[in-house]
Design a protein around this motif. Structure first.
Motif, mmCIF file in Angstrom:
data_model
loop_
_atom_site.group_PDB
_atom_site.id
_atom_site.type_symbol
_atom_site.label_atom_id
_atom_site.label_comp_id
_atom_site.label_asym_id
_atom_site.label_seq_id
_atom_site.Cartn_x
_atom_site.Cartn_y
_atom_site.Cartn_z
ATOM 1 N N ALA A 82 -7.512 -7.360 -6.090
ATOM 2 C CA ALA A 82 -6.524 -6.787 -7.016
ATOM 3 C C ALA A 82 -6.047 -5.429 -6.511
ATOM 4 C CB ALA A 82 -7.106 -6.677 -8.421
ATOM 5 N N VAL A 83 -6.971 -4.582 -6.084
ATOM 6 C CA VAL A 83 -6.601 -3.246 -5.585
ATOM 7 C C VAL A 83 -5.748 -3.367 -4.320
ATOM 8 C CG1 VAL A 83 -7.476 -1.083 -4.628
ATOM 9 C CG2 VAL A 83 -8.587 -2.081 -6.623
ATOM 10 N N LEU A 84 -6.116 -4.264 -3.417
ATOM 11 C CA LEU A 84 -5.337 -4.453 -2.187
ATOM 12 C C LEU A 84 -3.933 -4.964 -2.497
ATOM 13 C CD1 LEU A 84 -8.064 -5.937 0.181
ATOM 14 C CD2 LEU A 84 -6.967 -3.680 0.368
ATOM 15 N N LEU A 85 -3.820 -5.859 -3.472
ATOM 16 C CA LEU A 85 -2.498 -6.349 -3.858
ATOM 17 C C LEU A 85 -1.637 -5.212 -4.409
ATOM 18 C CD1 LEU A 85 -3.482 -9.743 -5.525
ATOM 19 C CD2 LEU A 85 -2.107 -9.455 -3.451
ATOM 20 N N ILE A 86 -2.238 -4.366 -5.239
ATOM 21 C CA ILE A 86 -1.492 -3.227 -5.784
ATOM 22 C C ILE A 86 -1.096 -2.268 -4.663
ATOM 23 C CG2 ILE A 86 -1.690 -1.133 -7.203
ATOM 24 C CD1 ILE A 86 -3.355 -2.852 -9.187
ATOM 25 N N GLY A 87 -2.037 -1.978 -3.768
ATOM 26 C CA GLY A 87 -1.724 -1.098 -2.649
ATOM 27 C C GLY A 87 -0.600 -1.651 -1.787
ATOM 28 N N ALA A 88 -0.666 -2.939 -1.482
ATOM 29 C CA ALA A 88 0.382 -3.577 -0.682
ATOM 30 C C ALA A 88 1.716 -3.524 -1.412
ATOM 31 C CB ALA A 88 -0.010 -5.026 -0.360
ATOM 32 N N TYR A 89 1.683 -3.759 -2.711
ATOM 33 C CA TYR A 89 2.908 -3.719 -3.511
ATOM 34 C C TYR A 89 3.519 -2.315 -3.482
ATOM 35 C CZ TYR A 89 6.231 -4.379 -7.284
ATOM 36 O OH TYR A 89 7.400 -4.443 -8.010
ATOM 37 N N GLU A 90 2.691 -1.296 -3.697
ATOM 38 C CA GLU A 90 3.208 0.074 -3.704
ATOM 39 C C GLU A 90 3.712 0.479 -2.309
ATOM 40 O OE1 GLU A 90 1.383 2.589 -7.341
ATOM 41 O OE2 GLU A 90 0.043 2.429 -5.606
ATOM 42 N N LEU A 91 2.998 0.103 -1.258
ATOM 43 C CA LEU A 91 3.460 0.428 0.095
ATOM 44 C C LEU A 91 4.802 -0.236 0.393
ATOM 45 C CD1 LEU A 91 0.130 0.164 2.133
ATOM 46 C CD2 LEU A 91 1.477 2.249 1.755
ATOM 47 N N THR A 92 5.008 -1.429 -0.140
ATOM 48 C CA THR A 92 6.231 -2.183 0.121
ATOM 49 C C THR A 92 7.386 -1.749 -0.776
ATOM 50 O OG1 THR A 92 4.902 -4.100 0.754
ATOM 51 C CG2 THR A 92 7.207 -4.520 0.230
ATOM 52 N N HIS A 93 7.137 -1.618 -2.068
ATOM 53 C CA HIS A 93 8.217 -1.440 -3.045
ATOM 54 C C HIS A 93 8.371 -0.033 -3.611
ATOM 55 C CE1 HIS A 93 8.998 -5.733 -3.140
ATOM 56 N NE2 HIS A 93 7.700 -5.941 -3.250
ATOM 57 N N HIS A 94 7.451 0.853 -3.321
ATOM 58 C CA HIS A 94 7.537 2.210 -3.877
ATOM 59 C C HIS A 94 7.470 3.241 -2.752
ATOM 60 C CE1 HIS A 94 7.542 1.260 -8.138
ATOM 61 N NE2 HIS A 94 6.767 0.241 -7.801
ATOM 62 N N ILE A 95 8.530 3.260 -1.966
ATOM 63 C CA ILE A 95 8.613 4.157 -0.818
ATOM 64 C C ILE A 95 8.555 5.620 -1.266
ATOM 65 C CG2 ILE A 95 10.055 4.823 1.170
ATOM 66 C CD1 ILE A 95 8.793 2.000 1.322
ATOM 67 N N GLU A 96 8.921 5.875 -2.526
ATOM 68 C CA GLU A 96 8.883 7.253 -3.038
ATOM 69 C C GLU A 96 7.455 7.775 -3.200
ATOM 70 O OE1 GLU A 96 8.379 4.805 -6.766
ATOM 71 O OE2 GLU A 96 9.442 4.565 -4.861
ATOM 72 N N ILE A 97 6.475 6.871 -3.206
ATOM 73 C CA ILE A 97 5.072 7.288 -3.289
ATOM 74 C C ILE A 97 4.550 7.401 -1.860
ATOM 75 C CG2 ILE A 97 2.762 6.729 -4.148
ATOM 76 C CD1 ILE A 97 4.118 4.935 -6.274
ATOM 77 N N PRO A 98 4.131 8.590 -1.432
ATOM 78 C CA PRO A 98 3.637 8.735 -0.053
ATOM 79 C C PRO A 98 2.479 7.770 0.240
ATOM 80 C CG PRO A 98 3.905 10.890 -1.099
ATOM 81 C CD PRO A 98 4.087 9.850 -2.176
#
Length: 143
Positions: A82-98
């Motif tokens: 679950a954490v890896l999926l969230i991390g992958a999602y944020e890395l892919t779709h939330h470029i504004e988050i470093p």
């Protein structure tokens, strides 16, 4: 004190854990989580984006993670998955988050919910994924 964003990630992990184990739909998961203590202090918009986005894009996210993990995703602990999926999602779709924030938040959430050394695994996997997805940002950071 936890930020509203941290809380949104923690509740998203709980929701995805339930989804991974039971296949429950997002509406049922959200309905259940809304009554959990502290839910009102979470960033609701970010929570909704994470939970719904990860469920919608889970196959794609797992495909992105595959080269970075040492076993099939089905063999990962549900929390780490679950954490890896969230991390992958944020890395892919939330470029504004470093990328460093994405990885750090994933590590901290894993420390809260995961196994003893699970956070080290999550850190290593997301570090590899960030190198692929955020190469320009990492280069600019002088890494």
């Amino acid at each position: 004190m936890k930020s509203a964003r941290r809380r949104s990630r923690e509740f998203a992990v709980q929701g995805l854990y339930q989804w991974l184990l039971t296949g429950a739909d997002a509406v049922a998961i959200v309905t259940q989580l809304q009554s959990a203590p502290g839910f009102g202090k979470a960033d609701r918009e970010h929570f909704d984006t994470l939970l719904q986005g990860v469920i919608r894009d889970a196959k794609t996210l797992d495909t992105q993670l595959t080269p970075c993990i040492d076993r099939p995703s089905a063999e990962l602990s549900p929390i780490e998955h679950a954490v890896l999926l969230i991390g992958a999602y944020e890395l892919t779709h939330h470029i504004e988050i470093p990328y460093r924030v994405v990885i750090n938040e994933a590590v901290e959430v894993t420390k809260t919910f995961g196994g003893t050394d699970g956070y080290k695994y999550v850190n290593g996997v997301l570090d590899q994924l960030a190198a692929q997805l955020r190469a320009v940002e990492i280069k600019q950071a002088g890494r």
